[in-house]
Design a protein around this motif. Structure first.
Motif, PDB file in Angstrom:
ATOM      1  N   SER A 132      33.272  36.972  43.721  1.00  0.00           N
ATOM      2  CA  SER A 132      32.410  36.657  42.574  1.00  0.00           C
ATOM      3  C   SER A 132      32.294  37.841  41.619  1.00  0.00           C
ATOM      4  O   SER A 132      32.032  37.654  40.424  1.00  0.00           O
ATOM      5  CB  SER A 132      31.021  36.242  43.067  1.00  0.00           C
ATOM      6  OG  SER A 132      30.418  37.285  43.804  1.00  0.00           O
ATOM      7  N   PHE A 133      32.506  39.053  42.132  1.00  0.00           N
ATOM      8  CA  PHE A 133      32.467  40.233  41.265  1.00  0.00           C
ATOM      9  C   PHE A 133      33.861  40.661  40.810  1.00  0.00           C
ATOM     10  O   PHE A 133      34.087  40.950  39.631  1.00  0.00           O
ATOM     11  CB  PHE A 133      31.791  41.398  42.005  1.00  0.00           C
ATOM     12  CG  PHE A 133      31.643  42.639  41.173  1.00  0.00           C
ATOM     13  CD1 PHE A 133      30.527  42.830  40.385  1.00  0.00           C
ATOM     14  CD2 PHE A 133      32.635  43.620  41.173  1.00  0.00           C
ATOM     15  CE1 PHE A 133      30.393  43.978  39.603  1.00  0.00           C
ATOM     16  CE2 PHE A 133      32.508  44.767  40.401  1.00  0.00           C
ATOM     17  CZ  PHE A 133      31.385  44.937  39.615  1.00  0.00           C
ATOM     18  N   MET A 134      34.815  40.701  41.739  1.00  0.00           N
ATOM     19  CA  MET A 134      36.134  41.256  41.440  1.00  0.00           C
ATOM     20  C   MET A 134      37.007  40.330  40.607  1.00  0.00           C
ATOM     21  O   MET A 134      37.771  40.796  39.754  1.00  0.00           O
ATOM     22  CB  MET A 134      36.866  41.591  42.742  1.00  0.00           C
ATOM     23  CG  MET A 134      36.353  42.834  43.456  1.00  0.00           C
ATOM     24  SD  MET A 134      36.393  44.333  42.456  1.00  0.00           S
ATOM     25  CE  MET A 134      38.116  44.403  41.975  1.00  0.00           C
ATOM     26  N   LEU A 135      36.927  39.021  40.846  1.00  0.00           N
ATOM     27  CA  LEU A 135      37.821  38.102  40.131  1.00  0.00           C
ATOM     28  C   LEU A 135      37.603  38.139  38.621  1.00  0.00           C
ATOM     29  O   LEU A 135      38.578  38.233  37.854  1.00  0.00           O
ATOM     30  CB  LEU A 135      37.660  36.683  40.687  1.00  0.00           C
ATOM     31  CG  LEU A 135      38.173  36.501  42.124  1.00  0.00           C
ATOM     32  CD1 LEU A 135      37.852  35.112  42.646  1.00  0.00           C
ATOM     33  CD2 LEU A 135      39.670  36.753  42.197  1.00  0.00           C
ATOM     34  N   PRO A 136      36.364  38.077  38.117  1.00  0.00           N
ATOM     35  CA  PRO A 136      36.184  38.213  36.665  1.00  0.00           C
ATOM     36  C   PRO A 136      36.663  39.561  36.129  1.00  0.00           C
ATOM     37  O   PRO A 136      37.248  39.632  35.035  1.00  0.00           O
ATOM     38  CB  PRO A 136      34.663  38.048  36.473  1.00  0.00           C
ATOM     39  CG  PRO A 136      34.207  37.310  37.675  1.00  0.00           C
ATOM     40  CD  PRO A 136      35.083  37.769  38.785  1.00  0.00           C
ATOM     41  N   GLU A 137      36.438  40.634  36.912  1.00  0.00           N
ATOM     42  CA  GLU A 137      36.878  41.961  36.470  1.00  0.00           C
ATOM     43  C   GLU A 137      38.397  42.033  36.361  1.00  0.00           C
ATOM     44  O   GLU A 137      38.941  42.596  35.405  1.00  0.00           O
ATOM     45  CB  GLU A 137      36.380  43.033  37.450  1.00  0.00           C
ATOM     46  CG  GLU A 137      34.902  43.332  37.357  1.00  0.00           C
ATOM     47  CD  GLU A 137      34.517  43.924  36.010  1.00  0.00           C
ATOM     48  OE1 GLU A 137      35.206  44.861  35.547  1.00  0.00           O
ATOM     49  OE2 GLU A 137      33.545  43.433  35.417  1.00  0.00           O
ATOM     50  N   MET A 138      39.093  41.478  37.342  1.00  0.00           N
ATOM     51  CA  MET A 138      40.547  41.509  37.323  1.00  0.00           C
ATOM     52  C   MET A 138      41.100  40.689  36.162  1.00  0.00           C
ATOM     53  O   MET A 138      42.065  41.093  35.497  1.00  0.00           O
ATOM     54  CB  MET A 138      41.100  40.990  38.658  1.00  0.00           C
ATOM     55  CG  MET A 138      40.801  41.906  39.840  1.00  0.00           C
ATOM     56  SD  MET A 138      41.399  41.279  41.430  1.00  0.00           S
ATOM     57  CE  MET A 138      43.174  41.539  41.249  1.00  0.00           C
ATOM     58  N   GLN A 139      40.480  39.560  35.887  1.00  0.00           N
ATOM     59  CA  GLN A 139      40.947  38.726  34.780  1.00  0.00           C
ATOM     60  C   GLN A 139      40.693  39.404  33.428  1.00  0.00           C
ATOM     61  O   GLN A 139      41.492  39.284  32.496  1.00  0.00           O
ATOM     62  CB  GLN A 139      40.279  37.360  34.847  1.00  0.00           C
ATOM     63  CG  GLN A 139      40.762  36.531  36.045  1.00  0.00           C
ATOM     64  CD  GLN A 139      40.088  35.179  36.149  1.00  0.00           C
ATOM     65  OE1 GLN A 139      39.731  34.586  35.148  1.00  0.00           O
ATOM     66  NE2 GLN A 139      39.911  34.688  37.375  1.00  0.00           N
ATOM     67  N   LYS A 140      39.585  40.151  33.320  1.00  0.00           N
ATOM     68  CA  LYS A 140      39.308  40.888  32.076  1.00  0.00           C
ATOM     69  C   LYS A 140      40.389  41.928  31.800  1.00  0.00           C
ATOM     70  O   LYS A 140      40.712  42.226  30.652  1.00  0.00           O
ATOM     71  CB  LYS A 140      37.955  41.598  32.184  1.00  0.00           C
ATOM     72  CG  LYS A 140      36.747  40.702  32.010  1.00  0.00           C
ATOM     73  CD  LYS A 140      35.477  41.538  32.134  1.00  0.00           C
ATOM     74  CE  LYS A 140      34.249  40.652  32.210  1.00  0.00           C
ATOM     75  NZ  LYS A 140      33.012  41.469  32.432  1.00  0.00           N
ATOM     76  N   LYS A 141      40.944  42.513  32.876  1.00  0.00           N
ATOM     77  CA  LYS A 141      41.971  43.549  32.735  1.00  0.00           C
ATOM     78  C   LYS A 141      43.375  42.976  32.618  1.00  0.00           C
ATOM     79  O   LYS A 141      44.352  43.726  32.628  1.00  0.00           O
ATOM     80  CB  LYS A 141      41.908  44.501  33.936  1.00  0.00           C
ATOM     81  CG  LYS A 141      40.599  45.272  34.056  1.00  0.00           C
ATOM     82  CD  LYS A 141      40.403  46.239  32.907  1.00  0.00           C
ATOM     83  CE  LYS A 141      39.143  47.076  33.101  1.00  0.00           C
ATOM     84  NZ  LYS A 141      38.917  48.023  31.982  1.00  0.00           N
TER      85      LYS A 141
END
Length: 431
Positions: free
Chosen positions: A124-133
């Motif tokens: 829930s935290f890492m997936l949005p961050e990875m997609q932003k990058k």
């Protein structure tokens, strides 16, 4: 015997296809099969006795404690601090966010003892961050799903406790230590795949943080990581049993989540306790009904018959062990880990021991097999939870998962054919 096995397994899979809950499917299939040889009342009484006997174990008391501890950790801000710690340590490497994802899942899975909790909390935290990058959503979800399964091997692990009971009394402490090297090796293999994938797709490098920011993030995660040393150190040192370790884990998690991090309020505790009770009830019903099915299989002498059949297929132990692995991978793709361990341990463990494999090595091989099934279609629970968290379709995650399956299978082969990986640490600590 052939008819009994056909009815039992045929009815079980038919009920699964009909979307009947796994524990109910196991119980009904066992009852109907038993009715072939006795009347309803003695059959129902026998099943009830076996279900009650299956959960009548002191060692199983550790499971509700670790479930409650994992829920407290999941709600207590542990995931965020572990991610920040991992980001500070390895975030600047090629494929840094993917590596952070893997390491965070390994740490959180080890602390919570739940792969589903790991993929949900970390994802829930890492997936949005990875997609932003700029990371591909399917690849990001694939990393999370595969890495979350490492918590089944890295202790404290509920499924290793269940295997200890199913195998007839293997030391839980020895199993916990046996899981470390294979679990870490799975994590490293997934990291290697992630680095290669990131370089091929030119994903950006993370920022290299100054030491003044790295140290506070590592220190903030230390209280959470200390739980691993507290639980495992106490068990290995003979200070307390696995069950007592579970109770201590609950007290420490409560202190951390409510008293130190203050991310769980006192008024949140009744809901957490209720959720823990619901999860425990589901697990215990699975254990009870699976124990009944295991008894029926033994009563009909099915494990011995299958063992003899496997040993006649080939004179080469390497081939037989490969066949067992392939069967277990298919089983893991269709069946939840708890019933799979309880049902297939008495079937395949005698064969493995006949070929010179220890109970420790077989247990780690079995759990690693079934862990691969957790992130495999059509039933893998971790796979579908990850898709839901990432908000992607199942077909988007399958292709990026393929090299991760290969990496996990390579580690599985090492665990199968290199006893040292499972037996070195238990022997080192005299377990």
């Amino acid at each position: 015997m052939e008819m009994t096995a056909l009815v039992l397994l045929g009815l079980f899979f038919l009920l699964l296809i009909a979307n009947v809950p796994i524990s109910v499917s196991i119980g009904l299939a066992t009852l109907v099969t038993l009715l072939m040889s006795m009347d309803l009342q003695p059959a129902a009484t026998t099943i009830a006795q076996r279900v009650a006997g299956g959960i009548d174990s002191f060692a199983l008391l550790a499971i509700p404690f670790f479930i409650l501890s994992g829920l407290l950790m999941g709600r207590g801000g542990i995931a965020k601090r572990l991610i920040e710690c991992a980001m500070a340590l390895i975030g600047a490497l090629p494929g840094g966010l993917a590596l952070v994802n893997v390491l965070s899942c390994m740490l959180f899975g080890a602390i919570s003892g739940s792969s589903v909790a790991a993929c949900s909390a970390i994802g829930s935290f890492m997936l949005p961050e990875m997609q932003k990058k700029g990371y591909n959503p399917g690849f990001s979800a694939a990393v999370t799903a595969a890495a979350a399964t490492t918590g089944m091997l890295i202790p404290p692990s509920n499924i290793l406790i269940i295997y200890a009971i199913a195998s007839g009394g293997v030391s839980i402490a020895a199993l916990f230590m046996a899981g470390y090297l294979p679990g870490i090796l799975v994590g490293l293999s997934l990291m290697l795949v992630s680095v290669v994938y990131a370089k091929r797709h030119n994903y950006p490098l993370g920022d290299r943080l100054p030491l003044s920011l790295v140290v506070p993030r590592v220190l903030a995660a230390l209280p959470s990581l200390f739980l691993i040393f507290l639980v495992i150190g106490g068990i290995i040192g003979g200070v307390f049993t696995a069950t007592e370790a579970g109770a201590i884990a609950v007290l420490y998690s409560l202190l951390l989540s409510v008293g130190i991090y203050r991310e769980v309020r006192v008024q949140d505790l009744p809901g957490i306790l209720l959720k823990s009770a619901e999860t425990t009830a589901i697990v215990m019903l699975l254990i009870g009904t699976s124990s009944a099915m295991s008894w029926l299989l033994a009563y009909e002498n099915i494990p011995q018959t299958l063992s003899d059949a496997l040993l006649t297929l080939s004179d080469n132990p390497l081939i037989i062990l490969l066949l067992i692995n392939l069967v277990l991978i298919v089983v893991g793709a269709f069946l939840d880990m708890t019933p799979a361990v309880l049902i297939f341990t008495p079937i395949f463990m005698p064969v493995a021991m006949e070929l010179g494999m220890s109970q420790l090595q077989f247990g780690i091989m079995l759990v690693l097999n079934l862990s691969i099934g957790l992130c495999s279609p059509p039933v893998g629970s971790v796979l579908f939870v990850t898709c839901a968290v990432a908000k992607i379709r199942l077909e988007q995650i399958i292709k990026p998962l393929l090299p991760m399956y290969l990496a996990m299978f390579a580690v599985l082969m090492l665990v199968t054919y290199v006893p040292w990986l499972s037996e070195f640490l238990p022997a080192l600590f005299g377990l």
